[in-house]
Design a protein around this motif. Structure first.
Motif, PDB file in Angstrom:
ATOM      1  N   UNK A  72       2.129  -1.375   3.572  1.00 49.78           N
ATOM      2  CA  UNK A  72       3.074  -1.140   4.663  1.00 49.78           C
ATOM      3  C   UNK A  72       3.119   0.332   5.051  1.00 49.78           C
ATOM      4  N   UNK A  73       3.153   1.239   4.037  1.00 45.48           N
ATOM      5  CA  UNK A  73       3.193   2.663   4.408  1.00 45.48           C
ATOM      6  C   UNK A  73       1.881   3.086   5.056  1.00 45.48           C
TER       7      UNK A  73
ATOM      8  N   UNK B 298      -0.018   1.293   7.100  1.00 48.07           N
ATOM      9  CA  UNK B 298       0.051   0.897   8.521  1.00 48.07           C
ATOM     10  C   UNK B 298       0.865   1.930   9.303  1.00 48.07           C
ATOM     11  N   UNK B 299       2.030   2.301   8.749  1.00 47.29           N
ATOM     12  CA  UNK B 299       2.911   3.262   9.413  1.00 47.29           C
ATOM     13  C   UNK B 299       2.187   4.595   9.607  1.00 47.29           C
TER      14      UNK B 299
ATOM     15  N   UNK C 254      -0.557   4.443  12.399  1.00 48.84           N
ATOM     16  CA  UNK C 254      -0.069   4.482  13.788  1.00 48.84           C
ATOM     17  C   UNK C 254       0.649   5.799  14.085  1.00 48.84           C
TER      18      UNK C 254
ATOM     19  N   UNK D 223      10.266  -1.532   1.462  1.00 45.70           N
ATOM     20  CA  UNK D 223       9.801  -1.156   2.791  1.00 45.70           C
ATOM     21  C   UNK D 223       9.605  -2.447   3.573  1.00 45.70           C
TER      22      UNK D 223
ATOM     23  N   UNK E 270       6.488  -1.915  11.692  1.00 47.34           N
ATOM     24  CA  UNK E 270       5.997  -0.663  11.092  1.00 47.34           C
ATOM     25  C   UNK E 270       5.053   0.064  12.042  1.00 47.34           C
TER      26      UNK E 270
ATOM     27  N   UNK F  57       5.802   3.707  13.476  1.00 51.39           N
ATOM     28  CA  UNK F  57       4.860   4.810  13.227  1.00 51.39           C
ATOM     29  C   UNK F  57       4.471   5.503  14.518  1.00 51.39           C
TER      30      UNK F  57
END
Lengths: 134, 139
Positions: free
Chosen positions: A115-116, A118-119, A122, B78, B85, B89
């Motif tokens: 998940x981190x 992906x963040x 982007x 998360x 997400x 981001x």
């Protein structure tokens, strides 16, 4: 030597994010949930960081030279304009959606959480796109 | 408003450690830490590229160092909605560049210099963040 300092500063910053638990989006969202079940911890992180850093910013401002660089370089931008408000608002919306901001997001890559990742991907796309905005 | 999960001691100690990193980077390298600035400059600018890369690598090593020293597990929760997400981001990436900083650059380095611009930015992203969470809770 500046490169060693950069690496060590990054490590210390990452340790600080972990000790303070700001690496956990749930803690950040708890801080932003001021009208619900509120966790004020993030404010204490900022106070701790400011107590240490603020005196140095003022002591070393103009007279001295940094140890491993020719001069101090930091933003002297004082403009209060639309861009500041629009940009900060977009950032605030993304921050509130995921509970992640750039520091904790990058540090949490250490936990190999998809998940981190992906963040962060982007987010970098966003950095890149913003170069082409007026 | 009711207060939950409040960890003032670890928050303050973690904040002091973050402050130490900010002081080292400033006094030794002459730069103020803003993670969005360091990360986006690494991507788009040749200036200080190796310094910026090493800082970012250090940021990822930090939690591993913490784990080795304390033997504690680092638990984070998360969102697993990939769409949310991805959008978040993108907003953070674009927003921090248009607004010139994030929680560290405006919230710590900028406020530490008593910059009105950074105080306005920090108040703005906190208010919008709070409203976003409020709206999310209602939906």
């Amino acid at each position: 030597m500046s490169r060693v300092v950069s690496l060590i500063s990054g490590i210390i910053f990452g340790v600080g994010l972990t000790v303070s638990q700001m690496i956990d989006p749930a803690k950040v969202l708890g801080f932003l949930n001021i009208f619900g079940a509120w966790d004020p911890s993030l404010a204490f992180v900022m106070i701790g960081a400011l107590i240490i850093s603020s005196p140095f910013f003022h002591l070393f401002k103009n007279n001295n030279k940094p140890v491993f660089a020719d001069s101090f370089s930091y933003s002297n931008n004082k403009e209060l304009n639309k861009k500041l408000i629009i940009g900060s608002s977009l950032f605030g919306a993304g921050w509130g959606l995921a509970g992640l901001c750039p520091g904790p997001a990058i540090a949490s890559l250490a936990l190999l959480n998809p998940s981190s990742l992906i963040f962060v991907i982007t987010m970098f796309v966003g950095f890149y796109i913003s170069n082409y905005l007026p | 408003m009711n207060i939950v999960n409040f960890t003032p001691v670890s928050a303050l100690i973690g904040g002091l450690i973050i402050g130490l990193a900010v002081v080292l980077f400033f006094v030794l390298n002459g730069r103020s830490i803003g993670i969005s600035g360091i990360a986006s400059n690494f991507l788009t600018s040749k200036n200080n590229r190796m310094d910026n890369l090493l800082f970012l690598i250090g940021l990822i090593i930090g939690p591993i160092v913490y784990k080795l020293i304390t033997q504690d597990e680092i638990n984070i929760s998360i969102s697993n909605s990939l769409l949310l997400l991805a959008i978040a981001g993108l907003l953070v990436g674009v927003g921090t560049r248009i607004g010139g900083g994030c929680t560290s650059g405006h919230g710590i380095s900028g406020i530490g210099r008593f910059s009105l611009r950074s105080i306005v930015a920090t108040v703005t992203f906190m208010i919008v963040g709070i409203l976003t969470v409020l709206i999310k809770n209602i939906i």
